[in-house]
Design an enzyme around this catalytic site. Structure first.
Site, short mmCIF file in Angstrom:
data_model
loop_
_atom_site.label_atom_id
_atom_site.label_comp_id
_atom_site.label_asym_id
_atom_site.label_seq_id
_atom_site.Cartn_x
_atom_site.Cartn_y
_atom_site.Cartn_z
N CYS A 11 -27.52 -5.75 -3.13
CA CYS A 11 -27.03 -5.86 -4.50
C CYS A 11 -27.09 -4.47 -5.12
O CYS A 11 -27.41 -3.50 -4.42
CB CYS A 11 -27.79 -6.91 -5.30
N CYS A 85 -22.37 -5.90 -5.12
CA CYS A 85 -22.47 -4.43 -5.00
C CYS A 85 -21.09 -3.78 -5.03
O CYS A 85 -20.99 -2.56 -4.98
CB CYS A 85 -23.24 -4.03 -3.75
N CYS A 89 -20.48 -1.08 -1.01
CA CYS A 89 -20.96 -1.60 0.27
C CYS A 89 -20.07 -1.10 1.40
O CYS A 89 -18.89 -1.38 1.42
CB CYS A 89 -20.97 -3.12 0.27
#
Length: 137
Positions: A11, A85, A89
């Protein structure tokens, strides 16, 4: 997939959702899964309300610290579970990706974090079933 599944929870701040998920996975799998968590912009510390919510169900995440997300962490994982995120990511071909849309517990009171915690537990239990790993009762 490796003999011992490797799961990475990601996250933004690695202070709430991903830490709770990692806590549940480590606890419920009894070490049968290698668990990591990281954040695209890690916070200074774990959200104290997330710590309290997990303490209520007998899991202590108070000693955890937010970790920065690295390409190496993604590469070393079989399953990467993102929780808001966004584009931060990294995507590595051949990895299994899941996106868990969950409310962010940041700044929320305990009564708002409990439902997030409980939903995370359900999803972790489902993941363990998919991985063929027995769940602690």
């Amino acid at each position: 997939m490796s003999a011992k599944p490797r799961v990475l929870f990601v996250c933004v701040h690695n202070a709430g959702r991903s830490q709770m998920a990692a806590g549940f996975l480590a606890h419920l799998s009894r070490g049968a899964v290698e668990v990591r968590s990281a954040g695209s912009a890690p916070g200074d510390r774990i959200n104290p309300v997330a710590v309290e919510a997990m303490r209520e169900v007998g899991i202590d995440i108070s000693a955890n610290t937010p970790q920065v997300l690295t390409p190496e962490a993604v590469e070393a994982s079989d399953v990467v579970i993102t929780m808001g995120c966004g584009d931060a990511c990294p995507v590595v071909p051949g990895k299994r990706y899941l996106d868990w849309e969950l409310d962010d517990p940041a700044g929320q009171p305990l009564d708002k974090v409990r439902p997030v915690r409980d939903e995370i537990r359900l999803r972790v239990e489902r993941l363990l079933g998919e991985l063929g790993v027995p769940t602690r009762t």
